[in-house]
Write a protein that holds these residues in place. Structure first.
Motif, short mmCIF file in Angstrom:
data_model
loop_
_atom_site.label_atom_id
_atom_site.label_comp_id
_atom_site.label_asym_id
_atom_site.label_seq_id
_atom_site.Cartn_x
_atom_site.Cartn_y
_atom_site.Cartn_z
N PRO A 9 -14.11 0.22 1.23
CA PRO A 9 -12.84 -0.43 0.88
C PRO A 9 -11.68 -0.18 1.84
O PRO A 9 -10.88 -1.08 2.10
N ASP A 10 -11.57 1.03 2.39
CA ASP A 10 -10.43 1.27 3.30
C ASP A 10 -10.52 0.36 4.52
O ASP A 10 -9.49 -0.04 5.07
N ALA B 70 -12.00 -1.99 -4.14
CA ALA B 70 -11.82 -3.19 -3.32
C ALA B 70 -13.21 -3.61 -2.83
O ALA B 70 -14.17 -2.85 -2.97
N GLU C 266 -11.93 8.34 2.54
CA GLU C 266 -11.71 6.98 3.04
C GLU C 266 -12.19 6.93 4.49
O GLU C 266 -11.39 6.86 5.42
N THR D 74 -12.38 -2.74 4.59
CA THR D 74 -12.22 -4.17 4.23
C THR D 74 -10.75 -4.47 3.95
O THR D 74 -10.25 -5.54 4.29
N ASN D 75 -10.03 -3.51 3.35
CA ASN D 75 -8.58 -3.69 3.09
C ASN D 75 -7.80 -3.93 4.37
O ASN D 75 -6.82 -4.66 4.37
N ARG D 76 -8.25 -3.30 5.46
CA ARG D 76 -7.53 -3.43 6.73
C ARG D 76 -8.14 -4.49 7.64
O ARG D 76 -7.81 -4.56 8.82
N ASN D 77 -9.04 -5.31 7.06
CA ASN D 77 -9.60 -6.47 7.79
C ASN D 77 -10.40 -6.03 9.02
O ASN D 77 -10.32 -6.65 10.08
#
Ligand code: CMP
Length: 139
Positions: A11-12, A69, A112, A14-17
């Protein structure tokens, strides 16, 4: 020998693309993405996947993070893929990760830490089977 390993972009990341940036590092290092999907991991999936860590103090935090996420689950294939992938990811703790590794470049903390990779060929087979059916893997 050619092996397959199981990978998660966490998630860390994918959150930051960062899906593409991380995939580019895998591919540059000879790992082929032979299966890939973006999913929201359920609590049950996360608990099953990390069952080996269920007695650890960080287990609750780990499950919460992995369900916070979307994640991208993948099967990577290549010569010595299990070890190669672990080398490319770098140490679990980004503070200890070598220059040029995914975790050195992108991870935020030991929890993360952007990516997961199987630690053995035996566990890779178990982890792959948890998320992919045979016909979803196209080598
Ligand atoms: P991973 O390879 O996905 O497998 C287990 C995960 O537990 C590991 O990556 C870390 O992200 C996480 N982890 C390990 N140690 C800690 C810790 N001390 N605190 C939080 N998470 C941790």
């Amino acid at each position: 020998a050619v092996q397959r390993t199981f990978s998660i972009i966490k998630p860390d990341a994918t959150n930051r693309n960062l899906t593409g940036a991380i995939n580019a590092i895998f591919e540059k290092n000879g790992l082929r993405i032979v299966a890939q999907k973006r999913i929201e991991m359920t609590q049950k999936q996360a608990e099953t996947f990390y069952a080996v860590h269920s007695e650890r103090p960080f287990f609750g935090e780990l499950v919460e993070f992995m369900t916070s996420a979307p994640v991208v689950v993948q099967v990577l294939e290549g010569e010595n893929a299990v070890l190669k992938h672990r080398e490319v990811m770098g140490a679990t703790n980004p503070a200890e990760a070598a220059e040029g590794t995914v975790r050195k470049e992108f991870a935020l903390s030991i929890g993360e830490n952007s990516v997961h990779g199987s630690d053995s060929e035996e566990n890779a087979a178990i982890e792959i089977a948890q998320f992919f059916s045979g016909n979803e893997i196209v080598g």
